[in-house]
Motif scaffolding. Sequence first.
Motif, PDB file in Angstrom:
ATOM      1  N   SER A  22       2.465   2.434  -3.343  1.00 36.86           N
ATOM      2  CA  SER A  22       1.545   3.133  -4.251  1.00 36.86           C
ATOM      3  C   SER A  22       1.934   2.961  -5.720  1.00 36.86           C
ATOM      4  O   SER A  22       2.058   3.917  -6.473  1.00 36.86           O
ATOM      5  CB  SER A  22       1.429   4.621  -3.883  1.00 36.86           C
ATOM      6  N   TYR A  23       2.124   1.712  -6.105  1.00 40.58           N
ATOM      7  CA  TYR A  23       2.453   1.397  -7.496  1.00 40.58           C
ATOM      8  C   TYR A  23       1.173   1.464  -8.322  1.00 40.58           C
ATOM      9  O   TYR A  23       0.200   0.774  -8.020  1.00 40.58           O
ATOM     10  CB  TYR A  23       3.099   0.014  -7.588  1.00 40.58           C
ATOM     11  N   PRO A  24       1.159   2.282  -9.379  1.00 36.97           N
ATOM     12  CA  PRO A  24      -0.068   2.445 -10.160  1.00 36.97           C
ATOM     13  C   PRO A  24      -0.399   1.245 -11.045  1.00 36.97           C
ATOM     14  O   PRO A  24      -1.528   1.092 -11.483  1.00 36.97           O
ATOM     15  CB  PRO A  24       0.221   3.679 -11.022  1.00 36.97           C
ATOM     16  N   ALA A  40       0.832  -1.202   0.000  1.00 40.67           N
ATOM     17  CA  ALA A  40       0.000   0.000   0.000  1.00 40.67           C
ATOM     18  C   ALA A  40       0.871   1.258   0.000  1.00 40.67           C
ATOM     19  O   ALA A  40       0.590   2.220  -0.729  1.00 40.67           O
ATOM     20  CB  ALA A  40      -0.936   0.000   1.198  1.00 40.67           C
ATOM     21  N   ARG A  41       1.942   1.257   0.801  1.00 39.36           N
ATOM     22  CA  ARG A  41       2.839   2.415   0.869  1.00 39.36           C
ATOM     23  C   ARG A  41       3.606   2.611  -0.439  1.00 39.36           C
ATOM     24  O   ARG A  41       3.996   3.725  -0.764  1.00 39.36           O
ATOM     25  CB  ARG A  41       3.828   2.276   2.026  1.00 39.36           C
TER      26      ARG A  41
END
Length: 185
Positions: free
Chosen positions: A143-145, A140-141
């Motif tokens: 934040s890979y799109p 979650a950290r």
Amino acid sequence: MRAGVDVIQQDIETGLGMFHAPSFDVVVLSMAIQMTHRTERVLRETTTPVLVTPPQDPGQIRLEDGKQLIGRIIVPVDLSAASAHQIEVARGIASALAVPLILVHVVEPLRSRFAARLHLAGIDGDRRAEAEDALQELLARASYPGQAEALVAYGDPAEEIAKVARDRQAGLVVMVLHGSPLLGP
């Protein structure tokens, strides 16, 4: 180098001790690392993520071709503080190539006489659940799109990571190994 990337060439047998995280973002090695007599020790001497590339030289490739060659990126993490930087480097590569990112953590079996005598019911399940929570938090950290997943395996880390890379047809593994200042690499 032409692209503005500093390149250092040295004998791999002397180790990677000079490559430390604040000074270098990534160390790239060819599969020739497998030919060294001290592979594990060499890799454990750095806290910088290490990319190991195939031994065959495909010649010049375009960035667009990288997606096909790489396919997926595996990021084995130990859930330590160093994992965040390792994931950041892998995320950058995965974003540039638009390939899936797979975070992997391997829970090792407890191998001590004391633990065997205790027969602690459910301890492996608890360890696995804690690892899954920590891995999901890291994912979650990050934040890979693009497409990303977290995978927890159980067993010997080297064997399990190799299995995941083979089964998921990953063309790149981004990992950081580090030794203890007390015990050495």
